[in-house]
Scaffold this motif. Sequence first.
Motif, PDB file in Angstrom:
ATOM      1  N   GLY A 104      24.710  -0.972  12.768  1.00  0.00           N
ATOM      2  CA  GLY A 104      24.896  -2.932  12.023  1.00  0.00           C
ATOM      3  C   GLY A 104      23.575  -3.377  12.143  1.00  0.00           C
ATOM      4  O   GLY A 104      22.573  -2.909  12.805  1.00  0.00           O
ATOM      5  N   GLY A 105      23.351  -4.459  12.470  1.00  0.00           N
ATOM      6  CA  GLY A 105      22.100  -5.565  12.817  1.00  0.00           C
ATOM      7  C   GLY A 105      21.186  -5.445  11.485  1.00  0.00           C
ATOM      8  O   GLY A 105      21.303  -4.392  10.320  1.00  0.00           O
ATOM      9  N   ASP A 106      19.863  -5.925  11.983  1.00  0.00           N
ATOM     10  CA  ASP A 106      18.947  -5.506  10.231  1.00  0.00           C
ATOM     11  C   ASP A 106      18.051  -5.407  11.397  1.00  0.00           C
ATOM     12  O   ASP A 106      17.766  -4.727  12.124  1.00  0.00           O
ATOM     13  CB  ASP A 106      18.834  -6.914  10.028  1.00  0.00           C
ATOM     14  N   LEU A 160      13.143  -4.496  16.464  1.00  0.00           N
ATOM     15  CA  LEU A 160      12.485  -2.847  16.585  1.00  0.00           C
ATOM     16  C   LEU A 160      11.171  -2.894  17.201  1.00  0.00           C
ATOM     17  O   LEU A 160      12.137  -1.757  17.935  1.00  0.00           O
ATOM     18  CB  LEU A 160      11.808  -3.007  14.784  1.00  0.00           C
ATOM     19  N   LYS A 161      11.219  -4.062  17.833  1.00  0.00           N
ATOM     20  CA  LYS A 161      10.521  -3.798  18.952  1.00  0.00           C
ATOM     21  C   LYS A 161      11.160  -3.421  19.846  1.00  0.00           C
ATOM     22  O   LYS A 161      10.687  -2.192  21.099  1.00  0.00           O
ATOM     23  CB  LYS A 161       9.614  -5.549  19.582  1.00  0.00           C
ATOM     24  N   LEU A 162      12.324  -3.920  20.215  1.00  0.00           N
ATOM     25  CA  LEU A 162      13.155  -3.861  21.480  1.00  0.00           C
ATOM     26  C   LEU A 162      13.541  -2.365  21.059  1.00  0.00           C
ATOM     27  O   LEU A 162      13.836  -1.164  22.424  1.00  0.00           O
ATOM     28  CB  LEU A 162      14.412  -4.638  20.787  1.00  0.00           C
ATOM     29  N   ALA A 163      13.921  -2.054  19.711  1.00  0.00           N
ATOM     30  CA  ALA A 163      14.632  -0.381  19.721  1.00  0.00           C
ATOM     31  C   ALA A 163      13.481   0.719  20.664  1.00  0.00           C
ATOM     32  O   ALA A 163      13.644   1.327  21.344  1.00  0.00           O
ATOM     33  CB  ALA A 163      15.110  -0.335  18.245  1.00  0.00           C
ATOM     34  N   MET A 201      19.121 -12.815  12.082  1.00  0.00           N
ATOM     35  CA  MET A 201      18.657 -12.812  13.301  1.00  0.00           C
ATOM     36  C   MET A 201      18.659 -11.327  14.131  1.00  0.00           C
ATOM     37  O   MET A 201      19.011 -10.058  13.779  1.00  0.00           O
ATOM     38  CB  MET A 201      20.503 -13.278  13.372  1.00  0.00           C
ATOM     39  N   PRO A 202      17.586 -11.332  15.082  1.00  0.00           N
ATOM     40  CA  PRO A 202      17.431 -10.204  15.739  1.00  0.00           C
ATOM     41  C   PRO A 202      18.828  -9.413  16.756  1.00  0.00           C
ATOM     42  O   PRO A 202      18.834 -10.657  17.096  1.00  0.00           O
ATOM     43  CB  PRO A 202      16.456 -10.296  16.840  1.00  0.00           C
ATOM     44  N   ILE A 203      18.399  -8.268  16.564  1.00  0.00           N
ATOM     45  CA  ILE A 203      19.390  -7.392  18.049  1.00  0.00           C
ATOM     46  C   ILE A 203      18.527  -8.238  19.775  1.00  0.00           C
ATOM     47  O   ILE A 203      17.740  -7.611  19.835  1.00  0.00           O
ATOM     48  CB  ILE A 203      18.882  -5.962  17.794  1.00  0.00           C
ATOM     49  N   LEU A 204      19.764  -8.078  20.072  1.00  0.00           N
ATOM     50  CA  LEU A 204      19.336  -8.972  21.607  1.00  0.00           C
ATOM     51  C   LEU A 204      19.228  -7.574  22.643  1.00  0.00           C
ATOM     52  O   LEU A 204      18.968  -7.616  23.218  1.00  0.00           O
ATOM     53  CB  LEU A 204      19.755 -10.403  22.026  1.00  0.00           C
ATOM     54  N   LYS A 205      20.680  -7.387  22.193  1.00  0.00           N
ATOM     55  CA  LYS A 205      21.081  -5.877  23.658  1.00  0.00           C
ATOM     56  C   LYS A 205      21.494  -5.049  22.415  1.00  0.00           C
ATOM     57  O   LYS A 205      22.472  -5.095  21.293  1.00  0.00           O
ATOM     58  CB  LYS A 205      21.741  -6.634  24.168  1.00  0.00           C
ATOM     59  N   PHE A 206      21.059  -3.654  23.173  1.00  0.00           N
ATOM     60  CA  PHE A 206      21.804  -2.199  22.510  1.00  0.00           C
ATOM     61  C   PHE A 206      22.822  -2.004  23.796  1.00  0.00           C
ATOM     62  O   PHE A 206      22.376  -2.221  25.033  1.00  0.00           O
ATOM     63  CB  PHE A 206      20.520  -0.871  22.268  1.00  0.00           C
ATOM     64  N   PRO A 207      23.697  -0.960  23.287  1.00  0.00           N
ATOM     65  CA  PRO A 207      25.050   0.032  24.515  1.00  0.00           C
ATOM     66  C   PRO A 207      23.686   0.341  24.839  1.00  0.00           C
ATOM     67  O   PRO A 207      22.710   1.534  24.334  1.00  0.00           O
ATOM     68  CB  PRO A 207      25.048   0.392  23.296  1.00  0.00           C
ATOM     69  N   PRO A 208      23.787   0.954  26.080  1.00  0.00           N
ATOM     70  CA  PRO A 208      23.774   1.756  27.078  1.00  0.00           C
ATOM     71  C   PRO A 208      22.885   3.110  26.267  1.00  0.00           C
ATOM     72  O   PRO A 208      23.609   4.192  25.704  1.00  0.00           O
ATOM     73  CB  PRO A 208      24.418   2.014  28.035  1.00  0.00           C
ATOM     74  N   ILE A 209      22.112   3.990  26.263  1.00  0.00           N
ATOM     75  CA  ILE A 209      21.245   5.081  26.056  1.00  0.00           C
ATOM     76  C   ILE A 209      22.660   6.067  25.784  1.00  0.00           C
ATOM     77  O   ILE A 209      22.676   6.839  25.274  1.00  0.00           O
ATOM     78  CB  ILE A 209      20.447   5.339  26.345  1.00  0.00           C
ATOM     79  N   GLU A 210      23.386   6.474  26.824  1.00  0.00           N
ATOM     80  CA  GLU A 210      24.279   7.279  27.591  1.00  0.00           C
ATOM     81  C   GLU A 210      25.918   7.246  26.497  1.00  0.00           C
ATOM     82  O   GLU A 210      25.953   8.484  26.476  1.00  0.00           O
ATOM     83  CB  GLU A 210      25.002   6.581  28.507  1.00  0.00           C
TER      84      GLU A 210
END
Length: 228
Positions: free
Chosen positions: A21-23, A29-32, A1-10
């Motif tokens: 975590g995640g895969d 990858l696109k989101l990242a 399952m894709p990652i839907l949201k990353f924590p704030p970069i800060e």
Amino acid sequence: MPILKFPPIESADEQGIVAIGGDLHVESLKLAYKKGIFPWPISEDYPLAWFSPNPRAVFDLNNIHIPKKLKKFINNCSYKITYNTAFERVIRKARDIHQNSIHGTWITEEVIAAYIQLFREGHAYSVEVWEDKELIGGLYGVCFGKFINGESMFHIKDNASKIALLSILSNIKRADIKYFDTQMITNVTGSLGAIEIERPDFLDYVANTTAEKEINFQNFSLHLDFDL
């Protein structure tokens, strides 16, 4: 399952780790990458880590340094360059070469499968360097709009990986691109003029360039007359 949201970069720690975590789902990858984050599997024994280091290493394409000895080598070599003709071979060669090094490799089978899928969707590329019919060096990376980076490279003949890198730098400079993301400075990238910029400046650059029209690799020069 894709990652839907990353924590704030800060929220990244001192090493630049944003999340663990995640895969490597292609949508993750696109989101990242569109957020200035990249995956770095430390090893198959640890969870997947996602990085956004501060500062960030890039090439400023108006300030590339080609050492005199390398220029002389390029002027006298018979290597040939292609783009996107052997992506899987390049990533596997990079894995094999680094696997035999003292530091090992982060290019697992999961990484290979993920980036092959990204390549099929038009968001990854490869540069191949040939001597006759032998693949002697190469580089692969990702591309979103006018954002382009280098993930890994390899060589089995002198300077072949440097020639792959200089080729992509020269071509994207002609395409009026300002930076090439190299994530962190190594001996090779440092010798060619890689610099570090602050993360907020890098993230602004990513936001602006990933929204632009995709690069057309078919227009790239295959010659060794690097315009740098």
